[in-house]
Design a protein around this motif. Structure first.
Motif, PDB file in Angstrom:
ATOM      1  N   GLU A 136     102.647  31.436  46.293  1.00  0.00           N
ATOM      2  CA  GLU A 136     102.106  30.169  46.973  1.00  0.00           C
ATOM      3  C   GLU A 136     103.149  30.174  48.260  1.00  0.00           C
ATOM      4  O   GLU A 136     102.598  29.597  49.344  1.00  0.00           O
ATOM      5  CB  GLU A 136     102.550  29.046  46.108  1.00  0.00           C
ATOM      6  CG  GLU A 136     101.505  29.038  44.849  1.00  0.00           C
ATOM      7  CD  GLU A 136     101.805  27.833  43.949  1.00  0.00           C
ATOM      8  OE1 GLU A 136     102.998  27.239  44.151  1.00  0.00           O
ATOM      9  OE2 GLU A 136     101.031  27.713  42.847  1.00  0.00           O
ATOM     10  N   PRO A 182      96.744  31.670  43.737  1.00  0.00           N
ATOM     11  CA  PRO A 182      97.332  31.155  45.079  1.00  0.00           C
ATOM     12  C   PRO A 182      96.513  31.829  46.205  1.00  0.00           C
ATOM     13  O   PRO A 182      96.589  31.055  47.165  1.00  0.00           O
ATOM     14  CB  PRO A 182      98.748  31.754  44.893  1.00  0.00           C
ATOM     15  CG  PRO A 182      98.907  31.859  43.226  1.00  0.00           C
ATOM     16  CD  PRO A 182      97.377  32.377  42.844  1.00  0.00           C
ATOM     17  N   ARG A 186      94.982  29.131  49.272  1.00  0.00           N
ATOM     18  CA  ARG A 186      95.154  29.432  50.789  1.00  0.00           C
ATOM     19  C   ARG A 186      93.864  29.583  51.398  1.00  0.00           C
ATOM     20  O   ARG A 186      93.891  29.034  52.609  1.00  0.00           O
ATOM     21  CB  ARG A 186      96.174  30.656  50.895  1.00  0.00           C
ATOM     22  CG  ARG A 186      96.719  30.846  52.368  1.00  0.00           C
ATOM     23  CD  ARG A 186      97.492  29.313  53.004  1.00  0.00           C
ATOM     24  NE  ARG A 186      97.814  29.525  54.230  1.00  0.00           N
ATOM     25  CZ  ARG A 186      97.808  28.333  54.932  1.00  0.00           C
ATOM     26  NH1 ARG A 186      97.700  27.055  54.455  1.00  0.00           N
ATOM     27  NH2 ARG A 186      98.285  28.685  56.227  1.00  0.00           N
TER      28      ARG A 186
END
Length: 242
Positions: A136, A182, A186
């Protein structure tokens, strides 16, 4: 309207397929190492500077952008000096990316942004596998408004990009979403044009997007199938800028 041609491939696992159709640049999304020597650092260096380097030099492209994958143990343990030496041996035709951003300037002076990252979600003890918390933070470095993202892992639940479509030994995973959360998070936060990946050899190889005006296309460019046999063709695309 300005254009550029790319060719993309991943998960070659020691194969060095003949690439004859010219392009401006090539993207390689990890797992290049021959399985028989993937943890043998001296043998990998000999292969990288020998067979692999000869292949790179013969590719009909100007630049090659490479990220590592979870079978590429040499890159995780290599010093920055060694990785720089590898690029130097290619006469700077090869560019290695490890959660880093570069720009390619084409013959017309147009700049194309490229970000490459090797990190994968954990399912065992393999190189470049990290916790969700670690990724992350690292994936925050993927900039908004980027042209090309190279990842080894596949984003979670992005169409069929993270589903095993072949009938394989681990059939309990078949057709389940097993990608990187993650990374998917994004990609949903930013605007991008293309994300190329590999890792799951037999996931859907066609470009897919989601119902979001910012979202670009995600596509699997793995060369091998689940039996580590060269099966899929490299992906050629032509990209346009005003």
């Amino acid at each position: 309207m300005k254009c550029m041609k790319t060719v993309s491939i991943s998960d070659t696992h020691g194969f060095l397929p003949k690439i004859t159709e010219p392009a401006d640049i090539m993207f390689i999304c990890g797992d290049i190492s021959p399985l028989s020597i993937q943890f043998n650092k001296p043998a990998m260096w000999e292969w990288l500077t020998g067979d692999f380097m000869n292949w790179i030099k013969e590719l009909p492209v100007e630049k090659v952008y490479l990220v590592a994958g979870n079978h590429d143990a040499w890159f995780e343990g290599a010093s920055e000096a060694k990785k720089t030496e590898l690029m130097f041996l290619s006469a700077h035709k090869l560019v290695y990316l490890e959660n880093s951003l570069v720009h390619y300037i084409d013959n017309e002076g147009t700049s194309w942004s490229i970000f490459g990252t090797p990190y994968c979600h954990t399912f065992g003890n393999w190189p470049f596998m990290r916790t969700d918390e670690y990724m992350e933070e690292k994936f925050k470095e993927i900039p908004d408004g980027i042209n090309f993202i190279l990842t080894h892992d596949t984003p979670y639940d992005w169409g069929g990009q993270d589903q095993i479509l072949e009938t394989v030994r681990w059939s309990n995973h078949r057709l389940k979403h097993i990608g990187n959360k993650p990374l998917a998070n994004r990609l949903r936060e930013i605007q991008f044009d293309w994300c190329f990946h590999g890792h799951i050899h037999s996931s859907w190889h066609g470009p897919e997007t989601i119902d979001d005006p910012k979202a670009g296309f995600v596509v699997n460019v793995s060369y091998c199938n689940e039996d580590y046999t060269g099966t899929y063709d490299p992906l050629y695309l032509t990209h346009y800028k005003k």
